[in-house]
Structure formats: C-alpha cells, structure tokens
Design a protein around this motif. Structure first.
Motif, PDB file in Angstrom:
ATOM      1  N   ASP A 195       0.841  -1.068   0.087  1.00  0.00           N
ATOM      2  CA  ASP A 195       0.067   0.075   0.098  1.00  0.00           C
ATOM      3  C   ASP A 195       1.060   1.254  -0.074  1.00  0.00           C
ATOM      4  OD1 ASP A 195      -1.822   1.906   0.382  1.00  0.00           O
ATOM      5  OD2 ASP A 195      -2.825   1.340   2.190  1.00  0.00           O
ATOM      6  N   GLN A 196       0.745   2.115  -1.004  1.00  0.00           N
ATOM      7  CA  GLN A 196       1.542   3.303  -1.236  1.00  0.00           C
ATOM      8  C   GLN A 196       1.255   4.261  -0.093  1.00  0.00           C
ATOM      9  OE1 GLN A 196       4.372   3.554  -3.303  1.00  0.00           O
ATOM     10  NE2 GLN A 196       3.663   1.437  -3.642  1.00  0.00           N
ATOM     11  N   GLN A 197       0.160   4.191   0.416  1.00  0.00           N
ATOM     12  CA  GLN A 197      -0.092   5.297   1.507  1.00  0.00           C
ATOM     13  C   GLN A 197       0.738   4.707   2.754  1.00  0.00           C
ATOM     14  OE1 GLN A 197      -4.297   4.626   2.560  1.00  0.00           O
ATOM     15  NE2 GLN A 197      -4.864   5.708   0.744  1.00  0.00           N
ATOM     16  N   MET A 198       1.352   3.910   2.970  1.00  0.00           N
ATOM     17  CA  MET A 198       2.356   3.590   3.889  1.00  0.00           C
ATOM     18  C   MET A 198       3.508   4.387   3.927  1.00  0.00           C
ATOM     19  SD  MET A 198       1.944  -0.490   4.484  1.00  0.00           S
ATOM     20  CE  MET A 198       2.828  -0.592   5.903  1.00  0.00           C
ATOM     21  N   TYR A 199       4.010   4.503   2.484  1.00  0.00           N
ATOM     22  CA  TYR A 199       5.013   5.380   2.278  1.00  0.00           C
ATOM     23  C   TYR A 199       4.710   6.720   2.337  1.00  0.00           C
ATOM     24  CZ  TYR A 199       7.341   0.933   0.155  1.00  0.00           C
ATOM     25  OH  TYR A 199       7.595  -0.083   0.011  1.00  0.00           O
ATOM     26  N   GLU A 200       3.668   6.978   1.965  1.00  0.00           N
ATOM     27  CA  GLU A 200       3.360   8.451   1.995  1.00  0.00           C
ATOM     28  C   GLU A 200       3.249   9.025   3.568  1.00  0.00           C
ATOM     29  OE1 GLU A 200      -0.214   8.859  -0.033  1.00  0.00           O
ATOM     30  OE2 GLU A 200       0.467   8.425  -2.016  1.00  0.00           O
ATOM     31  N   ALA A 201       2.662   8.066   4.464  1.00  0.00           N
ATOM     32  CA  ALA A 201       2.497   8.500   5.746  1.00  0.00           C
ATOM     33  C   ALA A 201       4.018   8.406   6.372  1.00  0.00           C
ATOM     34  CB  ALA A 201       1.742   7.195   6.773  1.00  0.00           C
ATOM     35  N   SER A 203       6.939   9.366   4.882  1.00  0.00           N
ATOM     36  CA  SER A 203       7.479  10.491   4.292  1.00  0.00           C
ATOM     37  C   SER A 203       6.999  11.673   5.254  1.00  0.00           C
ATOM     38  CB  SER A 203       7.025  10.975   2.877  1.00  0.00           C
ATOM     39  OG  SER A 203       7.606   9.896   2.109  1.00  0.00           O
ATOM     40  N   LYS A 212      12.398   3.910   5.142  1.00  0.00           N
ATOM     41  CA  LYS A 212      11.074   3.214   4.607  1.00  0.00           C
ATOM     42  C   LYS A 212      11.322   1.638   4.222  1.00  0.00           C
ATOM     43  CE  LYS A 212       9.557   7.666   2.829  1.00  0.00           C
ATOM     44  NZ  LYS A 212       9.515   8.473   1.494  1.00  0.00           N
TER      45      LYS A 212
END
Length: 307
Positions: A195-201, A203, A212
């Motif tokens: 889930d890309q939202q995990m990376y966004e969170a 960041s 990350k």
C-alpha cells in the motif's frame, strides 16, 4: 462439526467443478511422469543390468550406497557440491532481493523498465549457448583476458577454465549474472502490492528512504522471502548440471565434479545404472531433509512455511 466442514468443502469443490476439471490434466501429467517412474528407484537396491528387466535383477541392499560413501571421490564430490551450492545460496539468494528493492526506488518508469529488461534477458539464453560464449570469453585469447591485460589488472593471460581455483568463482558469478533479473521479478511483484499510503505516511513523519525500505518494504515481503528461501534450500544440492557440465573439463575436475555430473558419469558413461540411481536417491533424501529443516526453521522464526 467435522461432518459440517466436509460437506462445506465438497460443496465448494462442486461449485468449482469446471475449474477443478482444468487441473486434472496437470495432475495426470504429474502422476504419469513424476510418480510412476519412481518405481524405478528400486534399482538402487539391485544389481541392475540393461540386458535384464528391473524385476529380474538381484537384490544387493545398501551395497551401492556403501560403495559411494567409501569411494575415494566421495569427499571431493561432496565438497564441490556443498561448496558451490552454499555460495550460490549465500550470494545468489539475497542479491535479487536487494536488486528488486533498489529497482523499486527508481522513479523514472522508462529507465526502470530498461534496467529490468536488460537484467532478465540473460535468463532466456540457454546454458548451451552461454556456456560456449563463456568458454570463448574466458580463453587465454578471449575478451576477458584482453580487457584485464589492457587495464593492467594482470600481466599475462590466464587460462581460467584450466585452473581449478577459479572454477567456483566463475560458476557463482556467471549463474548470478544469468538469473539475477529473473529471480528479482517475484520480489518486484510482492513490492508492487504494498500500500503506497504507508510510504506517504512515512514521508510525512520524516522517514528517510533507508528507513522506509527497512521498516515498510522488507517486512511487507518477508513472507515471499521466507517461501523462496525454503525452496532455495530444498534445491541447494542441485548445482545446475547444465552449467557445471559445460564449463567443467579434465583440467578443472578437482573443483567441478559435483553429484549431478558424477551421476551422469557413472550412469551414462560407465553404464552403472544401479550405482548412479543410489547416488541420486541419496541426494534426494538429503534435499528432503534440508527442505524439512528450512521449513521448520522459517516457521519458528517468521511464522511462515510451506507446510
């Protein structure tokens, strides 16, 4: 409760009857070509001659196994097999994971696809073709020696494939180069499912790229790594017959004679079918033990296993 679960399973299978029918040809193929031939393993315990049927051959028990264990070549064959296999596992297993993680960090889509395509193209080159190329490149007048002499790394050409001390290194390097990109595909597929939202969170929280990777990417693909590790350990004694057979020769035999090539030598060249079968069966038993150990260890450490 047990009857209810059985009825539920049967109902589910009936609901998938057309899909199940599609599986039947594969099961039939496996039964005919994998299970029925296993009856031939019995010749490992017999004195089989090609002029007589398997069932007419005399029983000799574990004679062929004892002969292999006391064979003067046993230590050298096992050393080469385990040495090459362990090095391939230690070097060839983690590199595709690292490569996949690094490739995932490339943001330019065109550049990323180009690297991926170039990296997995060698996988599609047959070892027959690649072996011929390597023999040519590694000869004293080959491209590798010319480059090394030109840049001053060596003073005179080296006969790489004529010296046993270079064989293990050449085997590991060539196998890793050939399979690196292809082996990384399954890890890239696992990474793409994160889930890309995990990376966004992460960041937003100020996490660096390394953080990350370590705290999101690696934990997310641990299950895939665990399964691939079990399969790699189970096949550890398979030293890649094609590669070893093509690159091996009389001059480097001390470093290139492994179980697979020894079985070929005893079975196809010497005609000792029972002896060769016994060696192959010994290798299969060890592989099964390694599979069970790897599966048990992975289950204890990661909670993931094949069975």
């Amino acid at each position: 409760m047990e009857k209810s679960s059985k009825k539920s399973l049967l109902k589910k299978l009936w609901g998938q009857k057309y899909l199940q029918l599609m599986v039947l040809p594969g099961i039939l193929w496996m039964f005919v070509f994998n299970y029925i031939p296993m009856s031939g393993i019995v010749i490992a315990f017999k004195d089989y001659k090609i002029t007589r049927s398997i069932w007419e051959a005399d029983w000799v028990g574990f004679e062929h196994f004892i002969e292999f264990f006391t064979d003067p070549k046993f230590f050298n064959v096992m050393t080469n097999t385990l040495g090459i296999s362990l090095l391939k596992l230690l070097i060839g297993f983690p590199l595709p994971i690292i490569f996949a993680i690094l490739l995932n960090e490339v943001k330019n889509a065109r550049y990323k696809k180009s690297i991926q395509t170039i990296s997995y193209l060698p996988h599609f080159i047959s070892w027959v073709v690649l072996g011929g190329l390597l023999i040519t490149w590694l000869s004293e007048t080959g491209m590798i020696n010319e480059i090394l002499v030109a840049v001053g790394i060596i003073d005179a050409p080296i006969a790489f494939l004529a010296d046993p001390k270079y064989f293990w290194g050449l085997t590991i390097i060539s196998d890793t180069w050939k399979e690196l990109g292809w082996s990384a595909i399954i890890y890239l597929a696992a990474i793409s499912g994160i889930d890309q939202q995990m990376y966004e969170a992460a960041s937003i929280d100020g996490a660096t790229k390394i953080q990350k990777i370590w705290h999101i990417t690696v934990p997310a693909i641990k299950g895939t790594i665990a399964v691939m590790f079990i399969l790699a350990v189970a096949g550890m004694l398979n030293s890649n017959f094609d590669q070893i057979f093509l690159l091996g020769n009389v001059l480097n035999a001390d470093a290139s004679q492994v179980i697979d090539t020894y079985v070929y030598e005893m079975g196809m060249r010497a005609g000792r079918y029972s002896y060769a079968t016994a060696i192959g069966l010994f290798k299969s038993v060890i592989a099964m033990i390694l599979l069970i150990i790897a599966n048990f260890t992975t289950k204890k450490l990661q909670g993931r296993s094949l069975f």
